[in-house]
Design a protein around this motif. Structure first.
Motif, PDB file in Angstrom:
ATOM      1  N   VAL A  39     100.562  72.426  98.682  1.00  0.00           N
ATOM      2  CA  VAL A  39     101.636  71.596  98.124  1.00  0.00           C
ATOM      3  C   VAL A  39     101.968  72.030  96.695  1.00  0.00           C
ATOM      4  CG1 VAL A  39     102.240  69.262  97.379  1.00  0.00           C
ATOM      5  CG2 VAL A  39     101.203  69.628  99.628  1.00  0.00           C
ATOM      6  N   VAL A  40     100.952  72.160  95.851  1.00  0.00           N
ATOM      7  CA  VAL A  40     101.238  72.438  94.441  1.00  0.00           C
ATOM      8  C   VAL A  40     101.732  73.877  94.265  1.00  0.00           C
ATOM      9  CG1 VAL A  40      98.864  72.986  93.728  1.00  0.00           C
ATOM     10  CG2 VAL A  40     100.459  72.164  92.057  1.00  0.00           C
ATOM     11  N   VAL A  41     101.060  74.830  94.885  1.00  0.00           N
ATOM     12  CA  VAL A  41     101.489  76.227  94.741  1.00  0.00           C
ATOM     13  C   VAL A  41     102.795  76.461  95.515  1.00  0.00           C
ATOM     14  CG1 VAL A  41     100.864  78.646  95.122  1.00  0.00           C
ATOM     15  CG2 VAL A  41      99.136  77.034  94.376  1.00  0.00           C
ATOM     16  N   GLY A  42     102.898  75.850  96.704  1.00  0.00           N
ATOM     17  CA  GLY A  42     104.112  76.027  97.498  1.00  0.00           C
ATOM     18  C   GLY A  42     105.355  75.487  96.799  1.00  0.00           C
ATOM     19  N   PRO A  68     107.295  65.599  90.950  1.00  0.00           N
ATOM     20  CA  PRO A  68     106.318  64.571  91.364  1.00  0.00           C
ATOM     21  C   PRO A  68     105.476  65.010  92.560  1.00  0.00           C
ATOM     22  CG  PRO A  68     108.533  63.637  91.172  1.00  0.00           C
ATOM     23  CD  PRO A  68     108.666  65.102  90.923  1.00  0.00           C
ATOM     24  N   ILE A  69     106.082  65.784  93.485  1.00  0.00           N
ATOM     25  CA  ILE A  69     105.330  66.283  94.644  1.00  0.00           C
ATOM     26  C   ILE A  69     104.226  67.223  94.169  1.00  0.00           C
ATOM     27  CG2 ILE A  69     105.505  67.699  96.756  1.00  0.00           C
ATOM     28  CD1 ILE A  69     108.358  66.590  97.096  1.00  0.00           C
ATOM     29  N   TRP A  75      96.831  66.378  91.627  1.00  0.00           N
ATOM     30  CA  TRP A  75      95.786  65.362  91.486  1.00  0.00           C
ATOM     31  C   TRP A  75      94.874  65.334  92.698  1.00  0.00           C
ATOM     32  CZ3 TRP A  75      94.031  64.080  87.118  1.00  0.00           C
ATOM     33  CH2 TRP A  75      94.884  64.083  86.001  1.00  0.00           C
ATOM     34  N   VAL A  76      95.434  65.564  93.890  1.00  0.00           N
ATOM     35  CA  VAL A  76      94.577  65.690  95.083  1.00  0.00           C
ATOM     36  C   VAL A  76      93.556  66.796  94.838  1.00  0.00           C
ATOM     37  CG1 VAL A  76      94.531  66.452  97.504  1.00  0.00           C
ATOM     38  CG2 VAL A  76      96.221  64.752  96.759  1.00  0.00           C
ATOM     39  N   LEU A 112     104.076  75.076  84.087  1.00  0.00           N
ATOM     40  CA  LEU A 112     104.934  74.181  84.879  1.00  0.00           C
ATOM     41  C   LEU A 112     105.645  73.174  83.977  1.00  0.00           C
ATOM     42  CD1 LEU A 112     103.173  73.014  88.168  1.00  0.00           C
ATOM     43  CD2 LEU A 112     105.289  74.292  87.903  1.00  0.00           C
ATOM     44  N   ARG A 113     104.886  72.605  83.036  1.00  0.00           N
ATOM     45  CA  ARG A 113     105.483  71.615  82.130  1.00  0.00           C
ATOM     46  C   ARG A 113     106.550  72.266  81.252  1.00  0.00           C
ATOM     47  NH1 ARG A 113     102.272  66.775  81.244  1.00  0.00           N
ATOM     48  NH2 ARG A 113     103.191  66.705  79.171  1.00  0.00           N
ATOM     49  N   SER A 114     106.300  73.512  80.819  1.00  0.00           N
ATOM     50  CA  SER A 114     107.315  74.212  80.016  1.00  0.00           C
ATOM     51  C   SER A 114     108.571  74.471  80.843  1.00  0.00           C
ATOM     52  CB  SER A 114     106.827  75.561  79.527  1.00  0.00           C
ATOM     53  OG  SER A 114     105.631  75.434  78.881  1.00  0.00           O
ATOM     54  N   ILE A 115     108.379  74.846  82.122  1.00  0.00           N
ATOM     55  CA  ILE A 115     109.536  75.089  82.978  1.00  0.00           C
ATOM     56  C   ILE A 115     110.361  73.814  83.094  1.00  0.00           C
ATOM     57  CG2 ILE A 115     110.229  75.505  85.385  1.00  0.00           C
ATOM     58  CD1 ILE A 115     107.976  77.570  85.579  1.00  0.00           C
TER      59      ILE A 115
END
Lengths: 157, 166
Positions: A39-42, A68-69, A75-76, A112-115
Motif C-alpha cells: 500500500v505505502v510503496v504502491g 491518507p492511504i 502505520w500498519v 513524501l512529506r516534501s512532495i
C-alpha cells in the motif's frame, strides 16, 4: 542496550509472537507488514511515476487523496514492524542493516512529506512541475527500493 | 497424483537450470527483492485503478487512470518471472504445499477477472474514450480484483508457515 533488547525479547508478547506457532502470531504480523508495504510503496509509486512524467493525463489534484492511504499503510507497517522487531530484538537490533533500514524509512517519509508540500500548494497544481519535484519523486522511488532491499536482508539476519 | 507431482519435482530439481538457480547464493535474495518490487508496483497501480472503478478518485478520468496500467503489468511480469524462478529452483518446497495451490487459485481468479475487464470493457479505457460512468459491473470487477490480490499476497506469505518453503 543489549540488556534492553533482551528484556524486549523476553516479554510475553514477543515470546508468544515468536514461539506460539499460532497462525495469528508471526505469520499474520508478517502478512500485515507485506500488505502495508504494497500500500505505502504502491501508492507512493503511483504519485512518483506521475510526477516523473508517466500518465500525464492523470490530474494531480485528486491524487492528494492517496496520501491518507499511504499514511494508513505506513502505520500498519510501523506497528507490525515494531512487533517483528521485539520478537527477535537481540538478533535484529544489533545489526547495522536494521539501523540503515530505519534511516531509509525516515528519509522516505520525509521525501513524501516534501512532495506533498511542494505539489499541493496554492498555484502550483496547474503549473509545470519544477525539476526539484522530479528529483524528489526519483529519490522517493530509490528510497523505497533501498527499504525493500534492507527489509529482505533482515530475513537473513 | 501426489506421486506424479513428487516425481515431477524431483526431475525438475535435477535439471541444470534448477541447479544453476541454487548455485548462486545471491540469486535467490535478489529475486525476492525483485518479487517485492513487482508486488508493490502491481498493488499500487492495480489498486489505484480498482479504487477508481469503485468510484473513488472520480476526478481522474477512467482512461487516464488506465494509462498507468503498463506499469502494473510490468510489476506483475517481474513478480511472475521471479516466482517461476523460485519454483524451478526449489520445486520440492511448493509441490506439496497447500499454500502454493491456494496462491495459484487466487492468481487464476485475479487473471481471469483482469482479462474479462480488458475483453469486455476495453472501449471505456481507450485514450480517446469519454465513457466515464461507474457501472455496477465495474464495482464487482474491482472488488474481485482487490480480494483476489489480497489472497495472492496472503497465501504467498503463508508459504513458509503452512508448508516448508522459505
Amino acid at each position: 542496550m543489549t540488556e534492553l533488547l533482551a528484556t524486549l525479547e523476553r516479554t510475553g508478547f514477543a515470546s508468544w509472537l515468536r514461539e506460539s506457532g499460532s497462525i495469528w502470531g508471526y505469520p499474520t504480523v508478517l502478512t500485515l507488514h507485506t500488505l502495508g508495504l504494497g500500500v505505502v510503496v504502491g501508492a507512493s509509486t503511483v504519485i512518483d511515476l506521475r510526477l516523473l512524467g508517466a500518465a500525464p493525463q492523470i490530474p494531480l489534484a485528486p491524487l492528494e487523496r492517496l496520501f491518507p492511504i499511504m499514511w494508513a499503510g505506513f502505520w500498519v507497517n510501523a506497528i507490525s514492524g515494531v512487533a517483528l522487531f521485539v520478537a527477535d530484538a537481540t538478533t535484529k537490533g544489533t545489526t547495522s542493516v536494521f539501523m540503515a533500514k530505519l534511516v531509509i524509512i525516515v528519509l522516505a517519509v520525509a521525501v513524501l512529506r516534501s512532495i506533498k508540500r511542494s505539489v499541493y500548494r496554492p498555484g502550483q497544481l496547474d503549473a509545470r512541475q519544477p525539476m526539484g519535484v522530479k528529483a524528489l519523486a526519483a529519490a522517493s522511488l530509490a528510497l523505497w527500493l533501498l527499504a525493500i532491499i534492507t527489509g529482505r536482508y533482515m530475513a537473513y539476519v | 497424483m501426489t506421486a506424479t507431482f513428487d516425481a515431477f519435482a524431483i526431475w525438475l530439481r535435477a535439471t541444470a537450470i534448477s541447479e544453476a538457480i541454487r548455485s548462486e547464493p545471491w540469486l535467490w535474495p535478489a529475486c525476492e527483492i525483485a518479487h517485492f518490487v513487482g508486488l508493490s508496483l502491481l498493488v499500487g497501480v492495480v489498486g489505484f485503478f480498482d479504487l477508481r472503478l469503485l468510484g473513488l478518485f472520480k476526478r481522474v478520468p477512467l482512461n487516464a487512470a488506465w494509462s498507468l496500467m503498463p506499469w502494473g503489468k510490468l510489476g506483475f511480469a517481474i513478480a511472475a518471472m521471479t516466482g517461476v524462478t523460485f519454483f524451478v529452483g526449489a520445486p520440492d518446497q511448493y509441490i506439496n504445499n497447500v499454500a502454493f495451490y491456494a496462491k495459484l487459485a487466487f492468481l487464476l481468479i485475479a487473471g481471469l477477472n483482469a482479462a474479462a475487464f480488458e475483453i469486455f470493457y476495453s472501449a471505456a479505457v481507450k485514450p480517446s474514450s469519454a465513457l466515464d460512468a461507474t457501472l455496477p459491473v465495474y464495482r464487482a470487477i474491482a472488488i474481485v480484483s482487490m480480494v483476489s490480490w489480497f489472497f495472492v499476497i496472503y497465501w504467498g506469505r503463508m508459504l513458509p508457515f503452512v508448508g516448508n518453503a522459505f
